[in-house]
Design an enzyme around this catalytic site. Structure first.
Site, PDB file in Angstrom:
ATOM      1  N   THR A  87       0.850  -1.204   0.000  1.00 38.75           N
ATOM      2  CA  THR A  87       0.000   0.000   0.000  1.00 38.75           C
ATOM      3  C   THR A  87       0.884   1.252   0.000  1.00 38.75           C
ATOM      4  OG1 THR A  87      -0.051  -0.088   2.416  1.00 38.75           O
ATOM      5  CG2 THR A  87      -1.940  -1.040   1.254  1.00 38.75           C
ATOM      6  N   ARG A 127       4.225   2.447  -2.286  1.00 40.97           N
ATOM      7  CA  ARG A 127       4.417   2.966  -3.636  1.00 40.97           C
ATOM      8  C   ARG A 127       4.828   1.789  -4.515  1.00 40.97           C
ATOM      9  NH1 ARG A 127       1.923   6.751  -2.438  1.00 40.97           N
ATOM     10  NH2 ARG A 127       2.464   8.960  -2.533  1.00 40.97           N
ATOM     11  N   GLU A 172       1.596   4.027 -12.458  1.00 38.55           N
ATOM     12  CA  GLU A 172       0.145   4.263 -12.353  1.00 38.55           C
ATOM     13  C   GLU A 172      -0.304   5.295 -13.381  1.00 38.55           C
ATOM     14  OE1 GLU A 172      -0.727   5.257  -8.279  1.00 38.55           O
ATOM     15  OE2 GLU A 172       0.178   3.412  -7.551  1.00 38.55           O
ATOM     16  N   HIS A 223      -5.107   2.484  -6.037  1.00 39.91           N
ATOM     17  CA  HIS A 223      -4.492   3.493  -5.154  1.00 39.91           C
ATOM     18  C   HIS A 223      -5.553   4.231  -4.323  1.00 39.91           C
ATOM     19  CE1 HIS A 223      -0.693   6.177  -4.704  1.00 39.91           C
ATOM     20  NE2 HIS A 223      -1.410   6.197  -3.594  1.00 39.91           N
ATOM     21  N   ILE A 224      -6.205   3.476  -3.442  1.00 40.82           N
ATOM     22  CA  ILE A 224      -7.298   4.058  -2.642  1.00 40.82           C
ATOM     23  C   ILE A 224      -6.956   4.128  -1.148  1.00 40.82           C
ATOM     24  CG2 ILE A 224      -9.154   3.433  -4.235  1.00 40.82           C
ATOM     25  CD1 ILE A 224      -9.756   1.030  -2.287  1.00 40.82           C
TER      26      ILE A 224
HETATM   27  C1  DGY Z   1      -0.196   9.396  -0.060  1.00 40.63           C
HETATM   28  O1  DGY Z   1      -0.642  10.211   0.719  1.00 40.63           O
HETATM   29  O2  DGY Z   1       1.007   9.316  -0.303  1.00 40.63           O
HETATM   30  C2  DGY Z   1      -1.173   8.493  -0.723  1.00 40.63           C
HETATM   31  O3  DGY Z   1      -0.547   7.457  -1.374  1.00 40.63           O
HETATM   32  C3  DGY Z   1      -2.022   9.293  -1.697  1.00 40.63           C
HETATM   33  O4  DGY Z   1      -1.182   9.962  -2.537  1.00 40.63           O
END
Ligand code: DGY
Length: 321
Positions: free
Chosen positions: A238, A240, A269, A287-288
């Site tokens: 979750t 990158r 992405e 990417h949620i």
């Molecule tokens: C972050 O805050 O880095 C999340 O991945 C959304 O960009």
């Protein structure tokens, strides 16, 4: 100096209360259509705006920051991650950069937990079977997942989000936690053993979850790390997409070298390789991690707090540089 003549460019649509506050305080250009800005639009904007409010989907690279007559003084990024911004060039140009930590910690840890459960319980394959009208009978033996209770979660990166994920896994799911972190992490409010290498965590854990910043010169998790995973292991990301060698991850998934994965982030992405999309042992989200109304509003408000502090000459609440 903060006044209604300060020009602020916002690259994407924001929740209404955030846009209303920006309108009330600044001469702001909002992106009501939510269409991503092109590189040439961003380049042109550099000489017109005092402040930029971008997010993960905007690549603010050195050529943009070196635009002729650049008048930009601050980039208030909406996101805790800021690997979309060339920090070195911003530093050289004297442009301040801020991010939005803390407010999204719980929401992102929630998504990590959702992916842990979705992948280990084979949620995607199960739901697909139902939606495709292939569920003909109850079965005691088909489509079985794996229970997480008593299993080991390996966390790579025990920062705020890593810790929030660990708490959920320990107290919510009954998992044991081991972790790797570059520096020693002391005073955790839960039991977790720190290992001195990524390899050891990969080899020992039943589920591995990544919680490190992206943007390094090469992926932190490479093919050799992935090769250490147990055949029964699950891999969760979750953080990158560029934290892991995506091609190597696809390889261990397609060859059945590991049991499955849960991914919210990808190397390039919004492109997600077809090979990944075709696998039924992975859960894939677009990417949620921070995508709740409450959190996106809080992220926007924190970005404005940073702008306000900057233009009033005060200490910035979450300054990167
Ligand atoms: C972050 O805050 O880095 C999340 O991945 C959304 O960009």
């Amino acid at each position: 100096m903060k006044n209604s003549q300060t020009r602020v460019l916002v690259t994407r649509k924001l929740p209404e209360p955030v846009e209303a506050r920006l309108r009330a305080s600044y001469k702001v250009s909002l992106n009501l259509d939510d269409k991503a800005m092109s590189k040439s639009q961003l380049l042109m904007a550099m000489s017109e705006y005092d402040a930029l409010v971008p997010t993960v989907s905007d690549q603010i690279d050195s050529s943009i920051l070196q635009a002729p007559d650049c008048r930009l003084r601050i980039i208030a990024n909406i996101g805790v991650g800021y690997n979309n911004i060339d920090i070195d060039t911003a530093r050289v140009k004297g442009i301040a950069v801020t991010n939005t930590p803390d407010v999204l910690t719980d929401a992102t840890a929630d998504i990590a937990l959702l992916l842990i459960l979705a992948s280990t319980r084979r949620a995607y394959a199960a739901e697909l079977k139902l939606r495709e009208n292939r569920w003909n009978d109850f079965s005691l033996t088909e489509g079985l997942g794996c229970s997480v209770q008593g299993k080991t979660l390996g966390i790579i990166g025990m920062g705020r989000i890593g810790q929030a994920t660990a708490r959920r896994a320990i107290f919510g799911l009954g998992m044991k936690v081991i972790f790797y972190n570059r520096s020693i992490v002391a005073n955790l409010d839960f039991a977790a053993e720190q290992f001195s290498s990524i390899d050891e965590v990969m080899a020992e854990a039943d589920v591995v979850s990544i919680h490190v910043p992206g943007g390094g010169p090469s992926p932190l998790i490479n093919a050799s790390h992935l090769a250490k995973l147990k055949p029964s292991a699950y891999f969760i990301n979750t953080a990158r997409g560029n934290c892991v060698d995506q091609a190597a991850l696809i390889e261990v998934l397609t060859t059945g070298r590991i049991a499955g994965a849960g991914l919210d982030v990808y190397a390039n992405e919004p492109q997600v390789p077809e090979k990944l999309r075709l696998l039924d042992n992975v859960s894939l989200f677009p990417h949620i991690g921070s995508a709740t109304m409450e959190v996106r509003t809080a992220m926007g408000m924190l970005a404005i707090d940073n702008l306000d502090a900057f233009f009033l000459g005060k200490t910035l609440p979450s300054r990167v540089i």
